[in-house]
Scaffold this motif. Structure first.
Motif, PDB file in Angstrom:
ATOM      1  N   LEU A 190      -7.960   6.246  -8.576  1.00 20.04           N
ATOM      2  CA  LEU A 190      -6.606   5.882  -8.140  1.00 20.04           C
ATOM      3  C   LEU A 190      -6.217   6.609  -6.857  1.00 20.04           C
ATOM      4  N   THR A 191      -6.714   7.827  -6.688  1.00 21.37           N
ATOM      5  CA  THR A 191      -6.444   8.542  -5.440  1.00 21.37           C
ATOM      6  C   THR A 191      -7.076   7.808  -4.263  1.00 21.37           C
TER       7      THR A 191
ATOM      8  N   CYS B 192      -5.100   4.353  -3.781  1.00 24.08           N
ATOM      9  CA  CYS B 192      -3.705   4.430  -3.339  1.00 24.08           C
ATOM     10  C   CYS B 192      -3.514   5.213  -2.052  1.00 24.08           C
ATOM     11  N   TRP B 193      -4.336   6.224  -1.803  1.00 24.09           N
ATOM     12  CA  TRP B 193      -4.081   7.108  -0.666  1.00 24.09           C
ATOM     13  C   TRP B 193      -5.015   6.914   0.513  1.00 24.09           C
TER      14      TRP B 193
ATOM     15  N   GLY C  89       0.811  -1.208   0.000  1.00 24.62           N
ATOM     16  CA  GLY C  89       0.000   0.000   0.000  1.00 24.62           C
ATOM     17  C   GLY C  89       0.842   1.255   0.000  1.00 24.62           C
TER      18      GLY C  89
ATOM     19  N   TRP D  39       1.854   6.918  -6.765  1.00 24.75           N
ATOM     20  CA  TRP D  39       0.794   7.847  -7.149  1.00 24.75           C
ATOM     21  C   TRP D  39       1.163   9.285  -6.775  1.00 24.75           C
TER      22      TRP D  39
ATOM     23  N   LEU E 152       2.309   1.891  -3.471  1.00 23.61           N
ATOM     24  CA  LEU E 152       1.317   2.479  -4.368  1.00 23.61           C
ATOM     25  C   LEU E 152       1.111   3.959  -4.070  1.00 23.61           C
ATOM     26  N   ALA E 153       1.072   4.298  -2.785  1.00 21.33           N
ATOM     27  CA  ALA E 153       0.874   5.693  -2.398  1.00 21.33           C
ATOM     28  C   ALA E 153       2.021   6.561  -2.896  1.00 21.33           C
TER      29      ALA E 153
ATOM     30  N   THR F 298      -3.909   4.614   3.228  1.00 23.38           N
ATOM     31  CA  THR F 298      -2.657   5.069   3.832  1.00 23.38           C
ATOM     32  C   THR F 298      -2.886   6.228   4.795  1.00 23.38           C
TER      33      THR F 298
END
Length: 764
Positions: A380-381, A384-385, A2, A9, A5-6, A388
């Protein structure tokens, strides 16, 4: 995984941020509504002709300053000029070469003998020696005054009449160092200014418009003073200002409404910040991708994109609705639990948007790319975020509980007989509306220009006798000579229509540059007539005058186009397009729409001559693509049904039927209210397919789950707000699109929970 990915991105978002800075420093924004529309792919030369005519006037600002008498009109013109000079707008007076007319006269002088009007040609062919001699004697003994030539160079006085015919193409005449005309009870001064920058580079601060309005006020201070102004810069600024207002109203209004919904539902700052971030990043990604793929971003793309706020927040809603009441440690599991449904919803929405890209409409391709890229960026935001940065607890609020619990009280449509009357009533209402539904594809319905600009444009065109840019003849030939000859054939037919009052006149390149064959014939005709006239004068006076000699060379297109006379008509000479040569013949003073068929008939049977009614052609094109997109909707519904069946098996109809009913009821609404069915209405229905199915997908993915219904409810309300505001747009194309989306979304949102699965039933 994770965190990686963050980080990835974040790097991509940083790149988007850098591009955004560069884009807004040198933004190239398109404002012309016609840029949304397709070229006529079967006749690219028509598009080339209209583009060239538009480019010639792209920076020009034309003003008529009038007053009851000439002295007052001059004072009014001075007042307007002073205001415009000090306005601080990017304007400058158009350069007028005082020597241009003299230079053109000198250029033509060696070819004077082969420049005849149709009336002169007919008179010389039938005049007797006595008539010719009498005319020559009259010209010889006329009182001395300004003349274009000596008597021996033009014994019959033919040349002034030829120049008078050229001057008749414009109503304005020189007077006291200004361009003057008289009409509608006033004396008018013609002023021409031009923008120092491209009309498409003008911003939404409307400096040119403000300057013109100050000049209008200064002119109005003079008794009887009036100012009429027209030009592309005024339309460009009006479009930019309107788009700026609508972006603020639609985009910011939607954003505030969405964030307010998030606060009411979750009572936490964290969801507000993260959902807001996902929306902003989605819009930024959309703009960057669009700017990279297209040369210029259309302002209506930004206005349309502002409604993206009502769709892109769905993913954040679903995440936080499912995350509510669960410990922070489970946020990864929540995302994995939601991912299949979110991916399927993203796929159907993106496919629906990208279906717009199948059309040949440049503006619609932009909107499709903008919306699809924005949805992907927002998704995607979230993916990915959110897991997190969503670190704290998120308790269930009372508002969220009430909304979640409302699903159990929502009516469920079944096959029981008590639902039959309601279904029958729904069918009757739908059938009645569909029966009354009308189609209307007139491009003039899409004009969103302010009424005062359109009125000024019409008045200025009426006073100056300007040719219409929407109706014209396109003349094609294998070489330049054939183009000019075909123009002459066309003009012979148009002269009869001028005599009948169908139009007041026309502008043709062959008026300034006759074809070689006609030049030779006219030179022989004038030589024979003038020799007879000179001989008659010699016999009457006992003197021996002689006719001047002229060059034997033919005036060629190459020589003409490089001459001082060419600017008067150059915009109508297209030159080579592909293998052939082209020119445009423009019309002045068309009597009205009722005579267009007679003008079209004038081109019938003339090889290489095509009648162009741009308004009618674009309207037909809109109708054609409305029908194509209608077929695409049917195909899209079938494709979505197949996709849903692959996932939900025999229960797929529950997610599919609400969107079908929503589309039918929207069309019925348009029928009952008298709103015509247009291409942009159909495009709204196409997007309903992608977005409306999302609601059913989430309710089938999580049957009986109150959090799924909470997310659907929030998504529906925010989408309604977004497209409801889009329905307030002053741009007719966006307004009809927004109205279709508004009615359709309301219907689908209400119907979807009615088709949810019964308790305990499995999707398999």
């Amino acid at each position: 995984m994770g965190n990686r990915l963050a980080i990835v991105w974040a790097l991509l978002v940083l790149a988007v941020g850098v591009h955004q800075i560069r884009f807004w420093r040198s933004a190239r924004l398109e404002t012309d509504i016609l840029a949304l529309l397709p070229e006529d792919e079967q006749a690219p030369e028509v598009g080339a002709a209209t583009r060239k005519l538009a480019d010639e006037s792209g920076r020009q600002l034309v003003l008529l300053v009038g007053a009851p008498d000439w002295e007052s009109a001059q004072r009014a013109a001075e007042a307007a000029t002073e205001v415009l000079s000090k306005a601080g707008a990017p304007l400058e007076p158009a350069r007028v070469d005082a020597t241009a007319l003299d230079a053109a006269v000198e250029f033509y002088r060696p070819y004077r003998d082969r420049l005849l009007t149709p009336a002169q040609r007919a008179w010389l062919a039938r005049a007797t020696s006595e008539e010719l001699g009498g005319t020559a004697l009259m010209k010889l003994y006329q009182p001395a005054g300004p003349r274009l030539t000596n008597w021996s160079d033009d014994p019959l006085g033919l040349w002034p009449d030829w120049w008078a015919a050229r001057a008749a193409e414009n109503e304005a005449r020189p007077r006291d160092g200004r361009l003057w005309l008289s009409g509608e009870g006033r004396e008018w001064v013609l002023l021409t200014w031009q923008s120092q920058v491209s009309a498409f580079a003008l911003g939404d601060d409307a400096k040119v418009t403000a300057a013109v309005e100050r000049a209008r006020a200064a002119v109005g201070a003079i008794p009887g003073g009036r100012l009429v102004a027209a030009g592309v810069p005024l339309y460009a600024e009006a479009a930019a200002s309107q788009a700026s207002r609508e972006i603020s109203t639609i985009g910011l209004g939607s954003l505030v409404a969405v964030l307010l919904l998030v606060w009411l539902t979750f009572r936490s700052l964290r969801p507000i910040v993260l959902v807001g971030v996902s929306l902003m990043i989605g819009c930024a990604v959309a703009l960057s991708v669009t700017a990279l793929l297209f040369d210029r971003v259309h302002l209506l793309t930004l206005v349309f994109g502002a409604s993206l706020v009502g769709v892109a927040e769905d993913y954040g809603f679903h995440y936080f609705a499912a995350r509510q009441g669960k410990p922070a440690a489970e946020r990864g599991r929540v995302m994995r639990f939601l991912l299949p449904g979110m991916l399927l919803a993203l796929l159907t929405s993106v496919l629906a948007y990208l279906a717009l890209g199948l059309t040949p409409f440049p503006g619609l391709r932009q909107m499709a790319v903008f919306a699809a890229a924005g949805l992907v960026g927002a998704f995607l935001t979230v993916l990915c975020w959110f897991p997190t940065f969503d670190l704290g607890d998120l308790p269930v609020t009372a508002f969220a509980e009430r909304v979640s619990a409302s699903l159990s009280r929502w009516p469920r449509i079944t096959s029981e007989k008590r639902w039959w009357p309601a279904m029958a009533g729904l069918l009757v209402v739908s059938a009645g509306g569909l029966w009354r539904l009308e189609t209307r594809d007139d491009i003039r319905q899409l004009q969103g220009a302010p009424a005062n600009l359109l009125e000024d444009q019409r008045e200025l065109g009426r006073l100056l006798g300007l040719p219409s840019p929407a109706q014209l003849f396109l003349v094609e030939g294998e070489d330049e000579e054939q183009v000019l000859q075909r123009e002459v054939s066309l003009k012979q037919r148009l002269d009869a229509l001028v005599a009948d009052g169908v139009l007041t006149g026309y502008r043709a390149v062959s008026d300034w540059l006759p074809p070689a064959a006609q030049q030779r014939a006219d030179a022989e005709l004038s030589a024979r007539a003038e020799q007879q006239a000179v001989a008659a004068v010699a016999a009457a006076t006992g003197e021996e005058p002689s006719r001047a000699r002229f060059v034997n060379d033919i005036l060629t297109p190459a020589r003409f186009l490089s001459s001082p006379a060419a600017p008067a008509i150059r915009q109508q000479w297209l030159g080579p397009l592909g293998k052939n040569q082209y020119s445009v013949l423009m019309l002045r003073g068309i009597a009205g729409p009722s005579v267009l068929s007679r003008l079209a008939e004038a081109a019938r049977g003339l090889e290489g001559v095509r009648w162009v009614d741009k308004t009618e052609e674009i309207s037909r094109l809109l109708g054609r693509y409305r029908r194509i997109m209608g077929g695409l909707i049917v195909a899209g519904y079938l494709a979505v049904l197949v996709t849903l069946v692959a996932r939900f098996k025999r229960e797929a109809w529950r997610a599919w039927v609400p969107s079908v009913l929503g589309t039918l009821l929207t069309l019925a609404f348009f029928g009952w209210t008298g709103e015509p069915l247009q291409l942009f209405t159909v495009l709204g229905l196409l997007l309903l397919l992608g977005m409306g199915v999302d609601y059913g997908i989430f309710l089938l993915e999580h049957p009986g789950d109150g959090s799924a219904w909470l997310a659907v409810a929030l998504a529906g309300v925010s989408t309604l707000l977004s497209f409801g505001l889009l329905g307030l747009s002053a741009t007719p194309a966006l307004r009809t699109f927004g109205l279709a989306m508004l009615v359709g979304e309301v219907t689908i949102w209400i119907l979807t929970p009615c088709f949810r699965m019964p308790p305990g039933k499995d999707i398999t």
